[in-house]
Design an enzyme around this catalytic site. Structure first.
Site, short mmCIF file in Angstrom:
data_model
loop_
_atom_site.label_atom_id
_atom_site.label_comp_id
_atom_site.label_asym_id
_atom_site.label_seq_id
_atom_site.Cartn_x
_atom_site.Cartn_y
_atom_site.Cartn_z
N ASP A 11 -2.53 -10.34 -4.80
CA ASP A 11 -2.91 -10.48 -3.39
C ASP A 11 -4.03 -9.52 -2.99
O ASP A 11 -4.02 -8.36 -3.35
CB ASP A 11 -1.70 -10.19 -2.49
N ASP A 63 3.53 -21.50 -4.91
CA ASP A 63 3.53 -20.09 -5.27
C ASP A 63 4.71 -19.76 -6.19
O ASP A 63 5.87 -19.91 -5.81
CB ASP A 63 3.63 -19.29 -3.96
C1 GAL Z 1 2.42 -14.23 -2.30
C2 GAL Z 1 1.07 -14.93 -2.25
C3 GAL Z 1 0.50 -14.70 -0.87
C4 GAL Z 1 1.45 -15.30 0.14
C5 GAL Z 1 2.86 -14.73 -0.03
C6 GAL Z 1 3.87 -15.44 0.86
O1 GAL Z 1 2.97 -14.39 -3.55
O2 GAL Z 1 0.23 -14.40 -3.23
O3 GAL Z 1 -0.79 -15.27 -0.77
O4 GAL Z 1 1.45 -16.69 0.00
O5 GAL Z 1 3.29 -14.83 -1.35
O6 GAL Z 1 5.15 -14.96 0.70
#
Ligand code: GAL
Length: 754
Positions: free
Chosen positions: A570, A507
């Site tokens: 998200d 990520d």
């Molecule tokens: C976001 C991601 C989510 C989750 C989150 C965790 O950037 O899109 O799916 O993984 O971080 O902190």
């Protein structure tokens, strides 16, 4: 033509320059506001001259109105006369409210130069604006409602008032949107609320569905006397299933919990309607909730093989594939023609071992019980590409957020086995953010105290016939503020392999600090870097890129050797979020292929909440059918994001329909394309391996919609056999056209076979 538009706008301007109450005792604010990008404190004041500012519609984000790349600050202003008659005509004469839809991402609202609220929270007189109101979690999905007492000095009764909104957009869509935009007195409906989120629907036997709900009075001083009226109607023929009236007096602050029991055929869609009628005024507050309806037939007693029909593995990587099958136990599993190095366990169909030679192998898998034997080909492709069908699994984020733990991960694995999800092909148990501690002096990544022994936990999940996923960031920190992999990529990849990890979600997060305005090369670089090391380890690790679609990742995810890539921000459990993501995926369609999947983010069905507090999904049953149908048409990785220890019958029905899953898992791996679109309806078509077509008819409206489909319009020639996928029933032959009713925000998922 252009001139005409301008002239019309001029007239609108005259009419709406100063808003007045409508007959419903409301002042409509969904009319054009004044708008300017940038930021200046004087723009909050009543005296400021905004006559040169542009006009903007507050119910649509600014990107849709000509401000395409606008991020950061912008202001909205409107002038309104607030007449005292609002109070005179009100049932409750206490407080006035300003409803300003939603604001993406943050806001401060000023009335006549004074701050009245911030990010949806009303503030007392003389509160200073917080300089960092635009930090922290995005507030894009928060309703903006600001409530002031009638004696509040910031309201100028019977005079012109200026409302000024300072909005800050951190990226993507920005500004005011949604509805309602209005000023009104706080009314009965603002005090009396229904809450359906604390429990799911409970199923008893074949016909009884119960639902707990609460009615509450949020007022601190108003007491109401009245009646609660409940009735339930079928959606197909309107007939009444249930009716009840109860006297209900509501002192200030009270919350009363009720259970309603409805007897109905489980497969019939129905709605429960709730009304609170206040006795003295006759005023009513209404709400309604769709009841779940179960379409997936229960698996038969005879054996049946489900799940993927093709499986990819690299030479010298540990092989783990569990044959998914239903049927009355005990089932015995077998396989003919297994390549050298592989073996199968007869009791549970687990194929393990290791292959050394590249090539395609056709294996005949067999599952038998007292009632017979099912057979199917499984093609094992030993080569460079894995994840030849989209991953099916669970991920901790949408349910537990950062509160994930070893215990919760093991529970999810146990639930895959106990609920039978494993028999339909569900495989991965993925830990998202929140497991990391730091790198030690030697650069070894350490899990935090919630994960006492990663290797043992992975062994446990593998022993169930399942696989394990993990999460990290190419930046120094993850999005949750935990340790990322920056400059430790090689060691981290090796650790994951040593623990037995089968899936990595990687990520972007704080990598934004390293590449603030990333070029194409910079977008790809960190993903290539980690990939190098994942390729080196002797283990197959599905590589999931998560960077929210930046730089049209679907066009180059393949080049950096990703197995899947998030195409969006998200997801949340709302229709706005679901439809906003799902129906805009056509652009990604050409880029999906076996081992290369577009990922529109995880599922939001069942008990979700981003932890530790959970709520039952806010999506209606129809919306949930849309979610699973559309994601399957999109050949998306399906990652359940709910508490599996609380799986209800309806959610299980959504996740165990083998014909729906077969669309998602179709071995050709071609994502559906959008074949038709208007305001109310969309039709998506996916070409399947055997030459048939999977078709989704989607109703975007909140009322039922008859959809008339002409085969010619879709480019289909000749005769087709049509099957309803959710009910698994043939609907007969079609040659020219067919018509179907689609429920509000709902779907009909069909397969047309030659
Ligand atoms: C976001 C991601 C989510 C989750 C989150 C965790 O950037 O899109 O799916 O993984 O971080 O902190």
């Amino acid at each position: 033509m252009k001139k005409l538009n301008v002239a019309l706008f001029g007239v609108l301007l005259l009419i709406f320059a100063c808003q007045r109450p409508t007959s419903e005792n409301k002042i409509d604010l969904s009319t054009p506001w004044k708008f300017h990008s940038g930021d200046d404190p004087s723009w909050s004041t009543a005296a400021f001259d905004d006559s040169r500012w542009e006009l903007i519609n507050p119910t649509e984000i600014w990107e849709k109105q000509g401000y395409k790349n606008l991020d950061g600050f912008a202001w909205y202003r409107i002038r309104v006369i607030i007449p005292h008659s609002l109070i005179d005509n009100a049932f409750i004469k206490d407080s006035i409210q300003f409803k300003l839809g939603k604001i993406d991402d943050y806001d401060q609202v000023f009335l006549n130069g004074e701050l009245i609220g911030e990010n949806g929270k009303t503030l007392p007189v003389k509160t200073d604006p917080r300089p960092d109101f635009f930090k922290g979690a995005s507030q894009w999905d928060t309703e903006r409602r600001y409530v002031l007492g009638v004696g509040d000095s910031r309201v100028h009764w019977d005079q012109e008032n200026v409302i000024a909104v300072r909005a800050y957009d951190q990226g993507g869509a920005g500004g005011m949107f949604s509805k309602p935009f209005e000023i009104s007195m706080v009314d009965l409906s603002d005090h009396i609320k229904f809450d359906f989120t604390e429990s799911g629907f409970k199923f008893t036997g074949d016909t009884l569905i119960s639902k707990q709900f609460a009615v509450y009075n949020i007022s601190a001083k108003e007491e109401f006397h009245g009646k609660l009226l409940i009735h339930a109607n079928r959606c197909d023929n309107g007939s009444q299933l249930f009716k009840q009236e109860t006297v209900l007096n509501m002192p200030p602050g009270i919350r009363t919990v009720f259970t309603v029991n409805v007897i109905k055929d489980l497969s019939v869609p129905a709605t429960i309607y709730f009304t609170y009628r206040e006795s003295a005024s006759g005023k009513e507050v209404r709400d309604q909730i769709e009841m779940p309806y179960i379409l997936t037939p229960k698996p038969g007693k005879a054996p049946r093989i489900n799940g993927a029909s093709v499986f990819g593995v690299r030479p010298w990587s540990p092989f783990l594939f569990k044959i998914a099958a239903t049927g009355e136990p005990p089932l015995t599993y077998g396989a003919e023609g297994l390549p050298n190095g592989l073996r199968i366990r007869a009791v549970d169909g687990l194929i393990t071992g290791m292959m050394s030679k590249k090539g395609d192998y056709t294996v005949k898998i067999k599952v038998a019980n007292a009632l017979g034997t099912a057979e199917r080909d499984l093609i094992i492709k030993c080569g460079d590409i894995i994840s030849l069908t989209p991953p099916l699994g669970w991920n901790s984020w949408n349910v537990w957020g950062l509160s994930v733990s070893d215990k919760k991960v093991r529970q999810a694995g146990d639930a895959f086995a106990a609920s039978g999800l494993i028999n339909h092909g569900w495989t991965y148990i993925n830990i998202d953010d929140g497991w990391e501690d730091t790198h030690d002096r030697n650069g070894n990544i350490l899990p935090n105290s919630k994960f006492p022994n990663m290797k043992e936990m992975c062994d446990y999940i593998h022993s169930l016939g399942l696989k394990v996923g993990i999460y990290s960031s190419p930046g120094p920190k993850t999005c949750g503020g935990y340790e990322g992999s920056y400059s430790f990529e090689e060691k981290d990849a090796q650790h994951y392999a040593d623990w037995g990890i089968d899936y990595l979600k990687y990520d972007w997060c704080s990598y934004g600090g390293i590449a603030p305005n990333p070029t194409d090369r910079e977008l790809k670089f960190p993903y290539k870097e980690m990939r190098r090391y994942l390729r080196k380890v002797k283990r197959d690790i599905h590589y999931s890129l998560c960077q929210y679609g930046m730089g049209d990742v679907w066009k180059w995810g393949n080049e950096v050797d990703g197995n899947s890539w998030r195409t969006t921000g998200d997801i949340e459990d709302s229709w706005e979020s679901l439809s906003g993501i799902g129906f805009t995926q056509d652009k990604c369609s050409p880029y999906s292929a076996p081992g290369r999947w577009n990922d529109p983010d995880m599922l939001v069905v069942g008990w979700v909440g981003w932890g530790p507090r959970l709520h039952y999904t806010r999506l209606t049953p129809n919306e949930q059918y849309t979610h699973i149908s559309l994601w399957s048409l999109l050949a998306a990785p399906l990652l359940i994001g709910c508490d599996l220890t609380q799986l209800d019958e309806f959610t299980l029905n959504l996740l165990t329909n083998d014909e729906v899953i077969a669309i998602d898992q179709d071995p050709v791996g071609k994502q559906a394309r959008q074949a038709w679109k208007d305001q109310d309806c969309q039709i998506w078509i996916r070409d399947l391996a055997d030459g048939s077509k999977a078709i989704g008819l989607f109703n975007l409206k909140d009322t039922p919609l008859p959809v008339n489909v002409k085969l010619d319009d879709l480019g289909f020639k000749g005769k087709w056999m049509m099957r309803d996928v959710w009910t698994q029933k043939d609907l007969g032959m079609v040659m020219t056209h067919f018509e179907m009713n689609v429920l509000p925000h709902g779907t009909r998922l069909l397969v047309l076979r030659k």
